[in-house]
Design a protein around this motif. Structure first.
Motif, PDB file in Angstrom:
ATOM      1  N   GLU A 103      -4.447  27.808 131.127  1.00 51.08           N
ATOM      2  CA  GLU A 103      -5.908  27.373 130.668  1.00 51.08           C
ATOM      3  C   GLU A 103      -5.641  25.898 129.517  1.00 51.08           C
ATOM      4  N   SER A 104      -6.534  25.234 129.317  1.00 55.06           N
ATOM      5  CA  SER A 104      -7.230  24.408 128.486  1.00 55.06           C
ATOM      6  C   SER A 104      -5.805  23.673 128.194  1.00 55.06           C
ATOM      7  N   GLU A 130     -11.792  21.305 134.988  1.00 56.53           N
ATOM      8  CA  GLU A 130     -10.679  21.289 134.510  1.00 56.53           C
ATOM      9  C   GLU A 130     -10.635  19.909 133.632  1.00 56.53           C
ATOM     10  N   VAL A 133     -12.736  19.035 130.747  1.00 52.84           N
ATOM     11  CA  VAL A 133     -12.288  19.126 129.832  1.00 52.84           C
ATOM     12  C   VAL A 133     -11.010  18.942 128.930  1.00 52.84           C
ATOM     13  N   VAL A 134     -10.191  18.216 129.982  1.00 49.89           N
ATOM     14  CA  VAL A 134      -8.523  17.352 128.983  1.00 49.89           C
ATOM     15  C   VAL A 134      -9.109  16.167 129.182  1.00 49.89           C
ATOM     16  N   GLN A 150      -8.147  25.694 122.720  1.00 48.03           N
ATOM     17  CA  GLN A 150      -8.213  25.761 123.986  1.00 48.03           C
ATOM     18  C   GLN A 150      -9.387  26.509 124.032  1.00 48.03           C
ATOM     19  N   GLU A 152     -11.625  28.010 126.431  1.00 47.39           N
ATOM     20  CA  GLU A 152     -11.649  29.383 127.225  1.00 47.39           C
ATOM     21  C   GLU A 152     -11.935  30.164 126.199  1.00 47.39           C
TER      22      GLU A 152
END
Length: 457
Positions: A103-104, A130, A133-134, A150, A152
């Motif tokens: 997960e992120s 991804e 997001v990071v 996170q 999500e």
């Protein structure tokens, strides 16, 4: 003794010395199949424990043989120093595979403390969305809610029914591997409530989500400190909580596993700082460990010199009665131990938010009374010891009075010093020990030798 240690390890971690030896033998033989046979059944935390038990050279050999075995869950369980070492040694393809299923928030936890080159190496192997997001998470302040959330999320409009929500979750959308709540949002994507999966699955399909919401609903801002978030989770018994941006729009969620990890890290950091060892670990090099401990040993040296200067003021008194030199370490030592007891309780209470401005004076009075009562008990005991040992009744009286004074001051200093340091913006866990020890040493020597000079000589 070795058998006792091995049994303890097996009970605590599922790892025994024979298992570690077996892995190393398979590595030496280049037997990747045997390494897989030994490690694959283990929990990621146990595999990480095995990796931490072996030397850097053995770790490099293990990675050479165990191709593709290292995954993100194992990396997340490793000590930070070892994690950096392993990430640096992995090929880009292995990094991509290791981070693929995380997960992120777990990816951010792994890369946030890496140096820029290592961060870039990890980001390069992530897919476009991804990586975005990071990178966005890393842009938030360190130790903030935004850094540890996170992205999500399972969300639903507040007017939906249970049936609509279940159909939506079964429609083939990409759900997080683990989640506890469905977050209800208004048309502006602002979180207004949440419902647990248990309540959703146990309610009729026609029930409205807003009618089965949890009372524990709390919302955090991306800039809230991670420590505040962790304490709120602990205080309100939260399982997960939404995180919003500056416009109060839902952007992520904090889960209980991350919150408890943060709380555990904060408490562990306080314990290490109380001992003056910083954030060191067993995997640190000799030079790194020396660098962490040297400054606080230097501070202790300064405080010891200060105590010695107090003693030097009473050279004549000590030379007039040699028994004073024998007994004075007892007073200082008892004060130091009592001060450490009060200090430990105070720092822990501050870390858990139990010690506040509204009860600080009550706690200080309590610790001083505890010091007084303990001082009286040991005053009687040491007064008798001083009299029996040296045959001088007044020496016993001096020792008793000094003991009472120093233990009262120890209770006062052990509570007031960390409170004063926190209000001055200094971490009380980091600096309190040296100050409290200085106070109890100086007061102990001054009270004992001063009273001796006044009453005996």
């Amino acid at each position: 003794m070795a058998e006792l240690i091995e049994d303890h390890e097996e009970e605590a971690f599922g790892v025994t010395e024979s298992l570690v030896d077996g892995v190393l033998e398979a590595v030496d033989a280049g037997d990747a199949e045997q390494v897989d046979f030994l490690l694959d059944p283990l929990h990621p935390a146990d595999i990480a424990h095995v990796i931490e038990q072996i030397s850097p050279r053995e770790r490099r050999d293990l990675l050479d043989v165990w191709k593709g075995g290292m995954d993100g869950e194992i990396l997340s369980e490793l000590d930070e120093g070892i994690r950096e070492e392993i990430i640096e040694s992995l090929a880009p393809a292995e990094l991509a595979e290791a981070f693929r299923e995380l997960e992120s928030d777990d990816v951010v936890d792994l890369v946030e403390y890496l140096d820029e080159d290592q961060q870039e190496a990890v980001l390069d192997v992530l897919e476009g969305p991804e990586r975005v997001v990071v990178e966005k998470a890393l842009a938030y302040p360190e130790e903030s809610a935004g850094r540890h959330m996170q992205v999500e999320i399972v969300r639903a409009p507040e007017h939906w029914t249970v049936g609509e929500t279940i159909d939506f979750m079964r429609s083939g959308i990409d759900l997080p591997d683990q989640f506890y709540h469905v977050v209800l949002v208004d048309p502006k994507i602002k979180p207004v409530a949440y419902a647990t999966l248990g309540r959703i699955l146990s309610s009729p399909r026609s029930a409205k989500l807003r009618d089965i919401c949890e009372e524990s609903f709390r919302v955090f801002d991306v800039n809230d400190t991670a420590a505040d978030v962790a304490h709120a989770f602990n205080h309100y018994h939260l399982i997960s909580a939404p995180v919003v941006d500056e416009d109060d729009r839902l952007v992520g969620v904090i889960t209980i596993d991350d919150a408890m990890t943060l709380l555990d890290e904060e408490h562990e950091e306080d314990i290490l700082r109380l001992a003056g060892v910083g954030e060191g670990s067993l995997s640190d090099s000799v030079l790194e460990t020396t660098r962490q401990r040297l400054p606080w040993l230097g501070v202790n040296l300064v405080t010891a010199i200060l105590a010695s200067m107090v003693i030097s003021l009473f050279e004549t008194t000590i030379s007039g009665l040699v028994a004073l030199a024998v007994l004075m370490p007892i007073v200082a030592s008892m004060g130091g131990n009592a001060g450490t007891q009060s200090l430990t309780v105070a720092v822990r209470a501050m870390a858990t938010r139990d010690l506040t401005g509204s009860n600080v004076w009550r706690v200080i009075r309590k610790e001083m009374m505890v010091g007084l009562l303990n001082g009286l008990v040991f005053a009687v005991l040491m007064g008798l010891v001083g009299y029996v040992w040296f045959g001088t009744p007044m020496l016993g009286v001096v020792l008793a009075l000094a003991m009472v004074i120093n233990l009262v001051v120890a209770g006062l200093a052990g509570t007031m010093v960390p409170v004063a340091l926190e209000r001055a913006g200094v971490d009380p866990a980091l600096a309190s020990g040296a100050f409290v020890t200085t106070v109890t040493d100086v007061v102990g020597f001054f009270a004992f030798l001063g009273l001796a000079g006044w009453m005996l000589l």
